[in-house]
Design a protein around this motif. Sequence first.
Motif, mmCIF file in Angstrom:
data_model
loop_
_atom_site.group_PDB
_atom_site.id
_atom_site.type_symbol
_atom_site.label_atom_id
_atom_site.label_comp_id
_atom_site.label_asym_id
_atom_site.label_seq_id
_atom_site.Cartn_x
_atom_site.Cartn_y
_atom_site.Cartn_z
ATOM 1 N N MET A 18 0.828 -1.212 0.000
ATOM 2 C CA MET A 18 0.000 0.000 0.000
ATOM 3 C C MET A 18 0.863 1.262 0.000
ATOM 4 N N GLU A 21 2.311 1.522 -3.502
ATOM 5 C CA GLU A 21 1.260 1.963 -4.407
ATOM 6 C C GLU A 21 0.988 3.463 -4.238
ATOM 7 N N ALA A 22 0.881 3.924 -3.005
ATOM 8 C CA ALA A 22 0.535 5.324 -2.750
ATOM 9 C C ALA A 22 1.602 6.263 -3.305
ATOM 10 N N TYR A 23 2.872 5.961 -3.045
ATOM 11 C CA TYR A 23 3.948 6.848 -3.496
ATOM 12 C C TYR A 23 4.126 6.798 -5.007
ATOM 13 N N GLU A 25 1.778 6.006 -7.257
ATOM 14 C CA GLU A 25 0.625 6.679 -7.866
ATOM 15 C C GLU A 25 0.766 8.198 -7.742
#
Length: 235
Positions: A18, A21-23, A25
Amino acid sequence: MENRKRILIVEDDPDISMVEEAYLEAAGFATKIIADGARVRPLLEKETFDLILLDLMLPGQNGYEVCRAIRDQVDIPILMVTARTETVDKIRGLGVGADDYIAKPFDPAELVARVHANLRQYERIRKSSGQEAEAPEEIRIRDLRILVNSWKVYKGDQEIKFPNREFELLKFLAQNPNIVFSKEQLFEKIWGYDYTGDSATVMVHINRIREKIEDDSKNPKILETVWGAGYRLNR
């Protein structure tokens, strides 16, 4: 949005995936997460990605096995992410086809920087394919044929698969025969200043090339080590 680079995250820890994915994106990438290494090859047959973030400690198949299995399937950067930091683990990962290696716990900003650096390098290598005006179409060394502009290598009648960086390294040495280059010189030439690895990467790639082009990789005749100096390709 359609032109965003796609990153495949192979990670069984949901907290880590997660964060990745967050960084990624936020940095403008599109991502997809899977937790099982055995699902990677079937997925790559259906979908296209620009880079793979591959955890080493996966259930079922570990990252080494997954990397070895997919390296000949796709020619894209593979960045190993793992809690294991021993040099031998790094060299083993590079030896089965990984392009880079980052250890947990990592700074997410560094991870994004590594992804950018690997993508830039692969893009640079692709763009250089066939663009050297002085480069011959074919280089012959014993029973080896290097087709410079089509990026193919044959040993006898058998085509040998070469990922981008291996081919770029072999091509550079073949175009500059009988000259000794240090690991540092080769690293700077092929990987570039903005790459975050080290010159041990050169040794691993040299060994992989030897396994493909030499009759006896333990007693190389084409790609020699000049002890204390570097490597030389004999023509």
